[in-house]
Enzyme design. Structure first.
Site, PDB file in Angstrom:
ATOM      1  N   GLY A  36       2.284   4.795   5.286  1.00 45.66           N
ATOM      2  CA  GLY A  36       1.339   3.920   6.439  1.00 45.66           C
ATOM      3  C   GLY A  36       2.991   4.000   6.815  1.00 45.66           C
ATOM      4  O   GLY A  36       3.096   3.814   7.727  1.00 45.66           O
ATOM      5  N   GLY A  89       0.764  -0.707  -0.078  1.00 46.50           N
ATOM      6  CA  GLY A  89      -0.089   0.273  -0.004  1.00 46.50           C
ATOM      7  C   GLY A  89       0.796   1.054   0.544  1.00 46.50           C
ATOM      8  O   GLY A  89       1.821   0.813  -0.329  1.00 46.50           O
ATOM      9  N   SER A  90       0.503   2.546   0.637  1.00 43.67           N
ATOM     10  CA  SER A  90       0.890   3.373   0.311  1.00 43.67           C
ATOM     11  C   SER A  90       1.960   4.063   1.110  1.00 43.67           C
ATOM     12  O   SER A  90       1.797   3.278   2.472  1.00 43.67           O
ATOM     13  CB  SER A  90      -0.661   4.459   0.652  1.00 43.67           C
ATOM     14  OG  SER A  90       0.227   6.414   0.970  1.00 43.67           O
ATOM     15  N   THR A  91       2.961   4.617   1.170  1.00 45.43           N
ATOM     16  CA  THR A  91       3.580   5.643   1.720  1.00 45.43           C
ATOM     17  C   THR A  91       3.433   5.912   2.744  1.00 45.43           C
ATOM     18  O   THR A  91       4.546   5.922   3.844  1.00 45.43           O
ATOM     19  CB  THR A  91       4.759   6.239   0.877  1.00 45.43           C
ATOM     20  OG1 THR A  91       3.828   7.240  -0.156  1.00 45.43           O
ATOM     21  CG2 THR A  91       5.681   5.408  -0.216  1.00 45.43           C
TER      22      THR A  91
END
Lengths: 379, 150
Positions: B68, B64-66
């Protein structure tokens, strides 16, 4: 540094760079010439990011710049930004300033610091990374916000990926049939990015009869990065590292396929330019196309503060038409999407992200047609 | 049967001990977990509704997204973070997040060991020396569906 003798922040930065280096099989760390840091908008990093930034200590070791923030740092009220958001955003920027980062919030840092072929950088923003690697021939991986900060505070980055010759070779050939200009290059990048992503390819080399300008290459790379995660591309006879490689898979793109991207199925309530941020020439082109006419619907342009200040006369003339020229931010990272429903853009990248990141409708048209829409009364 | 010891690779140094929460699914710290409570909010994860707070979180890998990475840091500050992380493979988002948040993190579990590690087992993680010990204990700490791997 790794043992903490120079403070907790530097220890953490070195740990991060070493861990990432190990993850990607880097042999060592190398020095970087400059850093560009993403994760600046409060809309993106939120409270968590602000908390982390607040605890950083130290001072950057190399020139370090920022990605666009969530608002024009001076004219945010005009943009319809709330006071709550603005105060958080200003706090983030202040924190960066405290550790010595230049408050140049832009996706076009190459207009601020000259970069040269072969320079090693640690840049974050996807279109800037693509431009630096492809158009200039500098070398940078696409850094995350925290790893870019780690590079800023240490002046280092792990040696892997696009820093190495062997990882800069094209793996797919794109043959472009027919002439293209302006926004067509953004549309081309959009189409090719999607195609090569499906093929699991990373570095396209283009063959085209055209002679794209740096501005057109900027639009091409921004779209390629947005739809295909491309961080480096080549154009035969144009970009500095383009070399013939035999035996590549070939894709032919007809200019008619590109034009299929254009179509208006809804009336836009905002016309926006400057994704990536406008260059001097792009500002002048818009000024020329406006011919002093007044716009009849909300029209915004985004550029870096430096480019705006270096082109005061052009910007004044554009603003006389009723267009607003904002710095430090863009249509994708600011929360302005809350105030609009359909944005008309001349950028393949913005066309993508206005939909996926802002959840709004978007329309892609060439710059001249965008200007005509801006000057047409709302129905 | 005593404690099982596994040698692993240290990504972020530190030590921690607690009950194991094993997620059979890769985890995105942006979206799959509610940072204000630590509850797994991904409805497709068998650990849905269980908190990672104070647990040794065993998972295949991040995704998923950075953003995070920042979320993991926020969870540490708000005291909802796992006490330690153990995964099969590592990727930059959780690596960076663990280092930002100073959460001990080991990687390099082989798949068989991952499958064998019992849910709710008691674990000691030493990421300074690169090992984890665990043993099965009685009593239900977390109410996790026993089907599948979780």
């Amino acid at each position: 540094m790794l043992n903490g003798e120079m403070g907790e922040t530097l220890q953490m930065c070195m740990e991060m760079l070493v861990a990432l280096g190990e993850l990607y099989g880097a042999e060592r760390l190398i020095d970087v010439k400059s850093v560009q840091i993403s994760g600046v908008s409060y809309k993106t990093i939120g409270e968590a990011g602000l908390m982390w930034l607040s605890n950083l200590e130290g001072r950057v070791k190399v020139p370090s710049m920022l990605n666009p923030a969530g608002m024009d740092l001076q004219r945010w009220e005009e943009m319809g930004i709330s006071h709550d958001f603005a105060s958080k955003q200003l706090e983030i920027v202040r924190k960066f300033a405290e550790i010595g980062v230049e408050i140049t919030c832009t996706c076009t840092p190459y207009y601020h610091h000259e970069i040269k072929m072969g320079d090693h950088l640690a840049w974050s923003e996807s279109s800037a990374v693509c431009y630096a690697n492809s158009v200039i021939g500098a070398r940078t991986n696409r850094e995350g916000g925290p790893s870019a900060i780690a590079s800023a505070l240490t002046g280092k980055t792990p040696l892997y990926g696009l820093h190495l010759d062997e990882n800069r070779v094209p793996d797919v050939k794109i043959i472009v049939e027919g002439g293209l200009s302006g926004t067509d290059y953004g549309a081309l990048g959009y189409v090719v990015g999607e195609l090569i992503c499906e093929m699991d390819k990373k570095i396209p080399i283009f063959t085209t009869t055209g002679n794209p300008t740096d501005d057109e290459l900027k639009l091409l790379g921004a779209s390629l990065a947005a739809t295909g995660s491309v961080a480096l591309y080549h154009v035969e006879g144009i970009t500095p590292e383009a070399k013939q490689v035999s035996g590549l898979d070939e894709i032919v793109i007809e200019s008619s396929e590109i034009k299929e991207m254009y179509g208006v199925d809804k009336e836009p309530d905002l016309v926006a330019f400057g994704c990536p941020h406008c260059s001097e020439n792009e500002l002048k082109e818009i000024e020329r196309m406006l011919k002093g006419r007044k716009v009849k619907r909300e029209t915004w342009i985004f550029a870096s503060r430096k480019v705006i200040e270096d082109n005061k006369k052009v910007v004044e003339s554009i603003e006389k038409s009723g267009v607003k020229v904002f710095a430090d931010t863009c249509m994708v990272v600011s929360p302005l999407c809350e105030n609009f429903s359909c944005i008309l853009v001349n950028s393949g990248k913005a066309y993508r992200y206005v939909r996926t990141l802002c959840g709004l409708e978007s329309i892609l048209l060439p710059t001249q047609e965008c200007i005509e829409w801006a000057c047409r009364p709302s129905s | 049967m005593g404690m099982q010891t596994i040698k692993l690779k240290s990504v972020c140094r530190g030590k921690g001990k607690g009950r194991i929460l094993k997620s059979p699914k890769p985890i995105s710290f942006l979206g799959d977990i509610d940072p204000s409570t630590g509850m797994v909010s991904d409805p497709d994860n068998p650990c849905h509704g269980v908190s990672v707070k104070g647990k040794v979180l065993v998972f295949p890998h991040g995704r998923g997204s950075t953003v995070g990475s920042y979320v993991l840091y926020r969870m540490k500050v708000e005291d909802t973070a796992p006490i330690a992380l153990v995964s099969i493979t590592s990727e930059p988002i959780v690596v960076v997040g663990a280092i930002m948040a100073r959460i001990p993190y080991l990687e390099g579990l082989d798949r068989d060991t991952f499958l064998k590690i019992p849910q709710n087992a008691y674990a000691i993680v030493n990421a300074n020396e690169g090992w984890m010990k665990y043993e099965e204990v009685c009593g239900n700490v977390a109410d996790v569906d026993d089907s599948g791997m979780c």
